[in-house]
Motif scaffolding. Sequence first.
Motif, PDB file in Angstrom:
ATOM      1  N   ARG A 109      -4.709  60.006  12.848  1.00 34.56           N
ATOM      2  CA  ARG A 109      -4.892  60.067  11.402  1.00 34.56           C
ATOM      3  C   ARG A 109      -5.312  58.701  10.857  1.00 34.56           C
ATOM      4  O   ARG A 109      -4.939  57.660  11.388  1.00 34.56           O
ATOM      5  CB  ARG A 109      -3.592  60.519  10.736  1.00 34.56           C
ATOM      6  CG  ARG A 109      -3.101  61.879  11.177  1.00 34.56           C
ATOM      7  CD  ARG A 109      -3.766  62.994  10.431  1.00 34.56           C
ATOM      8  NE  ARG A 109      -3.555  62.818   9.013  1.00 34.56           N
ATOM      9  CZ  ARG A 109      -4.404  63.228   8.082  1.00 34.56           C
ATOM     10  NH1 ARG A 109      -5.524  63.833   8.430  1.00 34.56           N
ATOM     11  NH2 ARG A 109      -4.137  63.046   6.802  1.00 34.56           N
ATOM     12  N   TYR A 110      -6.047  58.708   9.752  1.00 38.95           N
ATOM     13  CA  TYR A 110      -6.592  57.469   9.204  1.00 38.95           C
ATOM     14  C   TYR A 110      -5.509  56.460   8.829  1.00 38.95           C
ATOM     15  O   TYR A 110      -5.698  55.247   8.956  1.00 38.95           O
ATOM     16  CB  TYR A 110      -7.463  57.771   7.975  1.00 38.95           C
ATOM     17  CG  TYR A 110      -6.745  58.517   6.881  1.00 38.95           C
ATOM     18  CD1 TYR A 110      -5.978  57.851   5.947  1.00 38.95           C
ATOM     19  CD2 TYR A 110      -6.826  59.906   6.800  1.00 38.95           C
ATOM     20  CE1 TYR A 110      -5.295  58.540   4.954  1.00 38.95           C
ATOM     21  CE2 TYR A 110      -6.160  60.597   5.822  1.00 38.95           C
ATOM     22  CZ  TYR A 110      -5.385  59.924   4.895  1.00 38.95           C
ATOM     23  OH  TYR A 110      -4.714  60.614   3.928  1.00 38.95           O
ATOM     24  N   GLU A 111      -4.342  56.929   8.372  1.00 40.30           N
ATOM     25  CA  GLU A 111      -3.298  55.992   7.968  1.00 40.30           C
ATOM     26  C   GLU A 111      -2.790  55.140   9.135  1.00 40.30           C
ATOM     27  O   GLU A 111      -2.217  54.069   8.942  1.00 40.30           O
ATOM     28  CB  GLU A 111      -2.120  56.715   7.300  1.00 40.30           C
ATOM     29  CG  GLU A 111      -1.437  57.756   8.158  1.00 40.30           C
ATOM     30  CD  GLU A 111      -1.989  59.157   7.909  1.00 40.30           C
ATOM     31  OE1 GLU A 111      -1.318  60.124   8.294  1.00 40.30           O
ATOM     32  OE2 GLU A 111      -3.080  59.271   7.319  1.00 40.30           O
ATOM     33  N   LEU A 112      -3.034  55.617  10.372  1.00 42.04           N
ATOM     34  CA  LEU A 112      -2.605  54.843  11.534  1.00 42.04           C
ATOM     35  C   LEU A 112      -3.307  53.492  11.610  1.00 42.04           C
ATOM     36  O   LEU A 112      -2.764  52.541  12.181  1.00 42.04           O
ATOM     37  CB  LEU A 112      -2.860  55.622  12.823  1.00 42.04           C
ATOM     38  CG  LEU A 112      -1.977  56.848  13.076  1.00 42.04           C
ATOM     39  CD1 LEU A 112      -2.241  57.420  14.463  1.00 42.04           C
ATOM     40  CD2 LEU A 112      -0.504  56.515  12.916  1.00 42.04           C
ATOM     41  N   VAL A 134     -10.950  63.526  23.069  1.00 46.44           N
ATOM     42  CA  VAL A 134     -12.265  63.454  22.435  1.00 46.44           C
ATOM     43  C   VAL A 134     -12.371  64.563  21.403  1.00 46.44           C
ATOM     44  O   VAL A 134     -12.116  65.732  21.699  1.00 46.44           O
ATOM     45  CB  VAL A 134     -13.394  63.601  23.475  1.00 46.44           C
ATOM     46  CG1 VAL A 134     -14.746  63.705  22.792  1.00 46.44           C
ATOM     47  CG2 VAL A 134     -13.379  62.430  24.446  1.00 46.44           C
ATOM     48  N   THR A 135     -12.714  64.194  20.176  1.00 45.63           N
ATOM     49  CA  THR A 135     -13.003  65.169  19.123  1.00 45.63           C
ATOM     50  C   THR A 135     -14.252  64.681  18.405  1.00 45.63           C
ATOM     51  O   THR A 135     -14.168  63.947  17.423  1.00 45.63           O
ATOM     52  CB  THR A 135     -11.829  65.303  18.133  1.00 45.63           C
ATOM     53  OG1 THR A 135     -11.442  63.987  17.697  1.00 45.63           O
ATOM     54  CG2 THR A 135     -10.634  65.973  18.773  1.00 45.63           C
ATOM     55  N   MET A 139     -14.035  61.742  12.494  1.00 46.56           N
ATOM     56  CA  MET A 139     -13.913  60.297  12.605  1.00 46.56           C
ATOM     57  C   MET A 139     -12.591  59.900  13.261  1.00 46.56           C
ATOM     58  O   MET A 139     -12.413  58.758  13.695  1.00 46.56           O
ATOM     59  CB  MET A 139     -14.033  59.641  11.227  1.00 46.56           C
ATOM     60  CG  MET A 139     -12.856  59.888  10.310  1.00 46.56           C
ATOM     61  SD  MET A 139     -12.985  58.923   8.791  1.00 46.56           S
ATOM     62  CE  MET A 139     -14.379  59.708   7.993  1.00 46.56           C
ATOM     63  N   ASP A 140     -11.669  60.871  13.366  1.00 48.29           N
ATOM     64  CA  ASP A 140     -10.428  60.645  14.101  1.00 48.29           C
ATOM     65  C   ASP A 140     -10.714  60.128  15.506  1.00 48.29           C
ATOM     66  O   ASP A 140      -9.891  59.418  16.098  1.00 48.29           O
ATOM     67  CB  ASP A 140      -9.627  61.949  14.208  1.00 48.29           C
ATOM     68  CG  ASP A 140      -9.327  62.578  12.863  1.00 48.29           C
ATOM     69  OD1 ASP A 140      -9.602  61.938  11.843  1.00 48.29           O
ATOM     70  OD2 ASP A 140      -8.810  63.703  12.842  1.00 48.29           O
ATOM     71  N   GLU A 141     -11.857  60.509  16.049  1.00 50.58           N
ATOM     72  CA  GLU A 141     -12.279  60.060  17.377  1.00 50.58           C
ATOM     73  C   GLU A 141     -12.221  58.535  17.478  1.00 50.58           C
ATOM     74  O   GLU A 141     -11.623  57.974  18.407  1.00 50.58           O
ATOM     75  CB  GLU A 141     -13.699  60.566  17.637  1.00 50.58           C
ATOM     76  CG  GLU A 141     -14.435  59.898  18.772  1.00 50.58           C
ATOM     77  CD  GLU A 141     -14.186  60.611  20.088  1.00 50.58           C
ATOM     78  OE1 GLU A 141     -14.804  60.220  21.088  1.00 50.58           O
ATOM     79  OE2 GLU A 141     -13.367  61.542  20.117  1.00 50.58           O
TER      80      GLU A 141
END
Length: 407
Positions: A109-112, A134-135, A139-141
Amino acid sequence: MRKKVAIVTATRAEYGLLSNLIKAVNAHPKFDCQLLVTGAHLVSEQGLTVEHIRASGVEIAAEVPIFSKTTTTDNENVVLSDAIAEATSGFARTFARFNPDCVVVLGDRYELLGICSAALLAHIPIVHIHGGEVTEGAMDEAIRHAVTKMAHLHFVAAEPYRQRVIQMGEQPQCVFNVGAPGLDVIKTTDLLSKKELSDFLEMRLTSPLFLVTYHPVSWGETAGITALHNLFKAIEQFPEATVVWTAANTDATGAELNQHVKQWVSTTQMNAIFVSSLGSQRYLSLMKVCDVVLGNSSSGIIEAPAMGVATVNIGERQTGRLRAPSVIDCGEQQQDITQALEQSLAPEFKTLTAQKVSCYGQGNSAKEMVEQLEKALLSERACLGVKSFYDLPLNINESIDEKGDTI
């Protein structure tokens, strides 16, 4: 001396995946569990799911809000960037207050980016769950791989993912294939009956039952809102179906997707409901009794096959993840989705899904993670010290030509 293990949770789905690890750390005689709650848990529009954590009796060490109530922009990318900045600042102060010996984070997640930056700058070792995947449609990738490089200890869900984390320069002795935590939750959750679910939702759960979640696709080619409306049209080709639709996440355009779904649910003649948050027990219980998990959530890739339920996975969001035979990939056009749904409901496909083939372990990840945390924290294993890059035994100059092509 007892070691302080901080565990961060930001979403309803993530907390469910972490629940068995949280219990195991709490039960360990030499660990103090510091549960840090943030992100969507503290957002009313996402169901204010911190209330579910409080109701469960699990002690929360701190709540760290990252979404400003005074935002003056409708630009969701700016909102998310502000949230990352808030996470960096908020968690820097939280880590200074609690001084954990390590911080455990899950996923991508972006907050990470903010949370892990704060831990990195405070010299607090990061333990990362679900790295190496891989996804390509999200953009989580990039975020997932960035967190991998900040982390010291890695708990991955499958052997190919372990190899990928090592390929990124992480020491093999610090990378462990423990399987997916979601399978632990399946094994340990007391599932509700169909009647209990029906009473809670106040609706008839007749077959075919579609459990739907559609998240934003942040990378790759996607039709966005158009794809969502194609999904509506495809579902309407099965007028006798029951539809339980759970909210999209808080990524950019997530709120907009939810508004379109709410509008569709309010106007369709079908037996349909929108639910902001079901919680882990209800979600898995619905998954167990549904005919198909539909949309682009990772739960359709990881948990559904282990429960013997078909998945129709739409678009590119989960491109690159390991697949069980019970997962049907399709495009974002109405016809593609309709055909995939027809295939998933066919008797011969139901026979296939009943085999419960899983690519993600046997549901023992919490036990294995605690064992490795114990070794790392209590024996001063080098994994939590200064990191050194692990070079693969490869002469890159002999393997790739001057144009970048593999020889």
